[in-house]
Motif scaffolding. Sequence first.
Motif, PDB file in Angstrom:
ATOM      1  N   PRO A 129      38.684  27.797  24.152  1.00 53.65           N
ATOM      2  CA  PRO A 129      40.300  27.524  24.509  1.00 53.65           C
ATOM      3  C   PRO A 129      40.851  28.768  25.672  1.00 53.65           C
ATOM      4  CG  PRO A 129      40.059  27.056  22.321  1.00 53.65           C
ATOM      5  CD  PRO A 129      38.668  27.713  23.024  1.00 53.65           C
ATOM      6  N   GLY A 130      41.098  28.368  26.852  1.00 52.09           N
ATOM      7  CA  GLY A 130      41.865  29.220  27.734  1.00 52.09           C
ATOM      8  C   GLY A 130      40.812  30.346  28.446  1.00 52.09           C
ATOM      9  N   VAL A 131      39.588  30.642  28.055  1.00 52.67           N
ATOM     10  CA  VAL A 131      38.547  31.273  28.632  1.00 52.67           C
ATOM     11  C   VAL A 131      38.637  30.999  29.995  1.00 52.67           C
ATOM     12  CG1 VAL A 131      36.241  31.995  28.614  1.00 52.67           C
ATOM     13  CG2 VAL A 131      37.218  31.831  26.597  1.00 52.67           C
ATOM     14  N   MET A 132      38.040  29.537  30.420  1.00 52.63           N
ATOM     15  CA  MET A 132      37.809  29.453  31.846  1.00 52.63           C
ATOM     16  C   MET A 132      38.989  29.695  32.768  1.00 52.63           C
ATOM     17  SD  MET A 132      35.651  28.398  34.147  1.00 52.63           S
ATOM     18  CE  MET A 132      34.286  27.722  33.549  1.00 52.63           C
ATOM     19  N   GLU A 133      40.191  29.405  32.252  1.00 56.15           N
ATOM     20  CA  GLU A 133      41.178  29.635  32.983  1.00 56.15           C
ATOM     21  C   GLU A 133      41.545  31.121  33.174  1.00 56.15           C
ATOM     22  OE1 GLU A 133      41.135  27.634  30.329  1.00 56.15           O
ATOM     23  OE2 GLU A 133      41.762  25.543  30.850  1.00 56.15           O
ATOM     24  N   ILE A 134      41.559  31.869  32.151  1.00 54.20           N
ATOM     25  CA  ILE A 134      41.713  33.467  32.378  1.00 54.20           C
ATOM     26  C   ILE A 134      40.925  33.803  33.246  1.00 54.20           C
ATOM     27  CG2 ILE A 134      41.791  35.506  31.025  1.00 54.20           C
ATOM     28  CD1 ILE A 134      44.460  33.864  30.752  1.00 54.20           C
ATOM     29  N   PHE A 135      39.443  33.552  32.909  1.00 52.97           N
ATOM     30  CA  PHE A 135      38.239  34.043  33.871  1.00 52.97           C
ATOM     31  C   PHE A 135      38.588  33.776  35.342  1.00 52.97           C
ATOM     32  CE2 PHE A 135      34.157  33.823  35.944  1.00 52.97           C
ATOM     33  CZ  PHE A 135      33.777  35.095  35.415  1.00 52.97           C
ATOM     34  N   LEU A 136      39.150  32.779  35.840  1.00 54.70           N
ATOM     35  CA  LEU A 136      39.253  32.131  37.049  1.00 54.70           C
ATOM     36  C   LEU A 136      40.651  32.986  37.578  1.00 54.70           C
ATOM     37  CD1 LEU A 136      38.534  28.247  37.091  1.00 54.70           C
ATOM     38  CD2 LEU A 136      37.217  30.038  38.035  1.00 54.70           C
ATOM     39  N   VAL A 137      41.396  33.077  36.896  1.00 59.58           N
ATOM     40  CA  VAL A 137      42.523  34.116  37.176  1.00 59.58           C
ATOM     41  C   VAL A 137      42.143  35.492  37.525  1.00 59.58           C
ATOM     42  CG1 VAL A 137      44.638  35.372  36.488  1.00 59.58           C
ATOM     43  CG2 VAL A 137      44.341  32.806  35.919  1.00 59.58           C
ATOM     44  N   LYS A 138      41.211  36.176  36.610  1.00 56.63           N
ATOM     45  CA  LYS A 138      40.713  37.303  36.859  1.00 56.63           C
ATOM     46  C   LYS A 138      39.842  37.542  38.144  1.00 56.63           C
ATOM     47  CE  LYS A 138      37.520  40.718  34.615  1.00 56.63           C
ATOM     48  NZ  LYS A 138      38.713  41.619  34.326  1.00 56.63           N
ATOM     49  N   VAL A 139      39.241  36.269  38.529  1.00 57.13           N
ATOM     50  CA  VAL A 139      38.452  36.455  39.592  1.00 57.13           C
ATOM     51  C   VAL A 139      39.306  36.516  40.933  1.00 57.13           C
ATOM     52  CG1 VAL A 139      36.553  34.926  41.034  1.00 57.13           C
ATOM     53  CG2 VAL A 139      36.320  35.267  38.570  1.00 57.13           C
ATOM     54  N   PHE A 140      40.202  35.284  40.908  1.00 57.62           N
ATOM     55  CA  PHE A 140      40.786  35.266  42.434  1.00 57.62           C
ATOM     56  C   PHE A 140      41.965  36.182  42.583  1.00 57.62           C
ATOM     57  CE2 PHE A 140      39.570  30.571  41.375  1.00 57.62           C
ATOM     58  CZ  PHE A 140      39.058  30.475  42.664  1.00 57.62           C
ATOM     59  N   SER A 141      42.481  36.763  41.381  1.00 54.22           N
ATOM     60  CA  SER A 141      43.427  38.013  41.602  1.00 54.22           C
ATOM     61  C   SER A 141      42.892  39.148  42.085  1.00 54.22           C
ATOM     62  CB  SER A 141      44.231  38.077  40.330  1.00 54.22           C
ATOM     63  OG  SER A 141      43.409  38.486  39.148  1.00 54.22           O
ATOM     64  N   GLY A 142      41.559  39.269  41.535  1.00 48.35           N
ATOM     65  CA  GLY A 142      40.940  40.685  41.814  1.00 48.35           C
ATOM     66  C   GLY A 142      40.084  40.615  43.239  1.00 48.35           C
ATOM     67  N   PHE A 143      40.171  39.321  43.760  1.00 48.78           N
ATOM     68  CA  PHE A 143      39.165  39.319  44.997  1.00 48.78           C
ATOM     69  C   PHE A 143      39.799  40.043  46.216  1.00 48.78           C
ATOM     70  CE2 PHE A 143      37.591  36.871  48.524  1.00 48.78           C
ATOM     71  CZ  PHE A 143      36.157  37.199  48.526  1.00 48.78           C
ATOM     72  N   PRO A 144      41.089  39.676  46.479  1.00 47.08           N
ATOM     73  CA  PRO A 144      41.301  40.501  47.651  1.00 47.08           C
ATOM     74  C   PRO A 144      41.594  42.142  47.474  1.00 47.08           C
ATOM     75  CG  PRO A 144      42.916  38.686  47.149  1.00 47.08           C
ATOM     76  CD  PRO A 144      42.052  38.881  46.101  1.00 47.08           C
ATOM     77  N   ILE A 145      41.840  42.570  46.279  1.00 50.77           N
ATOM     78  CA  ILE A 145      41.852  44.028  46.211  1.00 50.77           C
ATOM     79  C   ILE A 145      40.391  44.484  46.190  1.00 50.77           C
ATOM     80  CG2 ILE A 145      42.350  45.919  44.477  1.00 50.77           C
ATOM     81  CD1 ILE A 145      44.603  44.004  43.139  1.00 50.77           C
ATOM     82  N   GLY A 146      39.550  43.784  45.656  1.00 54.13           N
ATOM     83  CA  GLY A 146      38.076  44.089  45.548  1.00 54.13           C
ATOM     84  C   GLY A 146      37.565  44.007  47.096  1.00 54.13           C
ATOM     85  N   LEU A 147      38.170  43.104  47.994  1.00 52.99           N
ATOM     86  CA  LEU A 147      37.667  43.133  49.514  1.00 52.99           C
ATOM     87  C   LEU A 147      38.218  44.434  50.105  1.00 52.99           C
ATOM     88  CD1 LEU A 147      38.350  39.733  50.836  1.00 52.99           C
ATOM     89  CD2 LEU A 147      36.193  40.757  50.437  1.00 52.99           C
ATOM     90  N   PHE A 148      39.419  44.734  49.800  1.00 52.36           N
ATOM     91  CA  PHE A 148      40.043  45.956  50.360  1.00 52.36           C
ATOM     92  C   PHE A 148      39.184  47.281  49.868  1.00 52.36           C
ATOM     93  CE2 PHE A 148      43.274  49.319  49.837  1.00 52.36           C
ATOM     94  CZ  PHE A 148      43.709  49.565  51.260  1.00 52.36           C
ATOM     95  N   LEU A 149      38.853  47.445  48.696  1.00 49.54           N
ATOM     96  CA  LEU A 149      38.106  48.706  48.059  1.00 49.54           C
ATOM     97  C   LEU A 149      36.698  48.607  48.719  1.00 49.54           C
ATOM     98  CD1 LEU A 149      39.439  48.778  44.320  1.00 49.54           C
ATOM     99  CD2 LEU A 149      40.278  49.992  46.479  1.00 49.54           C
ATOM    100  N   ILE A 150      36.156  47.720  49.051  1.00 41.29           N
ATOM    101  CA  ILE A 150      34.833  47.510  49.408  1.00 41.29           C
ATOM    102  C   ILE A 150      34.713  47.963  51.013  1.00 41.29           C
ATOM    103  CG2 ILE A 150      33.002  45.846  50.439  1.00 41.29           C
ATOM    104  CD1 ILE A 150      33.448  44.252  47.972  1.00 41.29           C
ATOM    105  N   MET A 151      35.785  47.862  51.885  1.00 43.30           N
ATOM    106  CA  MET A 151      35.981  48.155  53.067  1.00 43.30           C
ATOM    107  C   MET A 151      36.633  49.196  53.357  1.00 43.30           C
ATOM    108  SD  MET A 151      34.464  45.585  54.876  1.00 43.30           S
ATOM    109  CE  MET A 151      35.119  46.080  56.588  1.00 43.30           C
ATOM    110  N   PHE A 152      36.809  50.076  51.950  1.00 44.92           N
ATOM    111  CA  PHE A 152      37.479  51.426  52.243  1.00 44.92           C
ATOM    112  C   PHE A 152      36.552  52.443  52.958  1.00 44.92           C
ATOM    113  CE2 PHE A 152      37.629  55.620  50.279  1.00 44.92           C
ATOM    114  CZ  PHE A 152      38.795  55.983  50.402  1.00 44.92           C
TER     115      PHE A 152
END
Length: 380
Positions: free
Chosen positions: A228-251
Amino acid sequence: MKSETQGESKHMGELKRGQVILVTYLIATIELTFVFMQLGVMPYLAKSLGLDSVGFGYLQTTFGVLQLVGGPIFGRFADQFGTRAALILSCASGSVFFLLLSISTSIPILFLSRLPAVFMHGLPGAQKVITDLTAPSQRADALGKLGLCFGIGIIIGSALGGILSTKFGIFTPIYVGLVGSLINTMIAMVWIPSPAKSKSEHGEAEHSTSQSGSVFSIREILRLMKFPGVMEIFLVKVFSGFPIGLFLIMFSIISMDFFGLEAVESGYLMSYFGVLQMALMRTVWHYCIIALPLVFAFSMLGTITDSILTKAVPSSDTGTMLGICASVQPLTRTVGPTIGGVLYKRFGVHSFGYLQLIVNIVLFVYLLKSKIPLREQKAH
């Protein structure tokens, strides 16, 4: 007398656990220091070998794919063979990584040096040790302290990489990383006990993992997503961290191309991000100001989601869950260079901010309306 003896034994057990946790923080800090040290000089090393920006993107993607594949496997390995074996494997892989990198005098060898990255997961290994040794009520606090280790790693690693490469040559940080990784391996072998968790928990984990199939079992990895709740929280983790990850990758690319910084200056700027980890963009100063809420949100989000997800699965599966969590950043590194390159070239630096804003608004509305159980009870 018997109760006094039991009390003393419990006190000694708690003292030993505290020592193991402190050593785990040390191992994580050392490994992260060397990781960020090589990350800072890697664009300059690749450029010196004749690799263009497209080729460097392929290099980053290779590294991301290997860590993406290796994250869940490493987690399963930790569940089945123990955190001591997992940490030793990670540190030893780091040693091989720096050894191959130190002899990278051509582009093929540079790509070959990425291979050990499949088992370089020191942070998930440290998270696994802490998860095993702390109660669920103390876990968020203990995992949050790893953010301090992360910050120290960025500060020391980024600055040291820039200084060493500028004063003594591009390969000097790599030689230092090789020696340091070997020392880290020895620390893990001597100070991390086997098993790290209590006997009762170890017996439960042993019983569970003995019936859970191979380390490479995709079915067992996907099974955790059904809690219960694992898939939803995991997807929130993926999508919320993706734009920040892009920024740090291009740093590194933004630092070299947009701001025209040298290796040592880029290292100092990354060190500033590390300070923020512990505690509209046109210039470097705007860059630094924006980084304040950016890095704070990035570290806070990781601690909260990791804590919720490890509480949502049985104790025998926390390693696998942390391995899955660790695959989020490699996923970003896999597709990030291509997407980030397109955003930067076509829409400029500001596009990363707009993307993060849109994603945050969507996730904020989703979390308000969803019924995700954010206060997880430990699964049995």
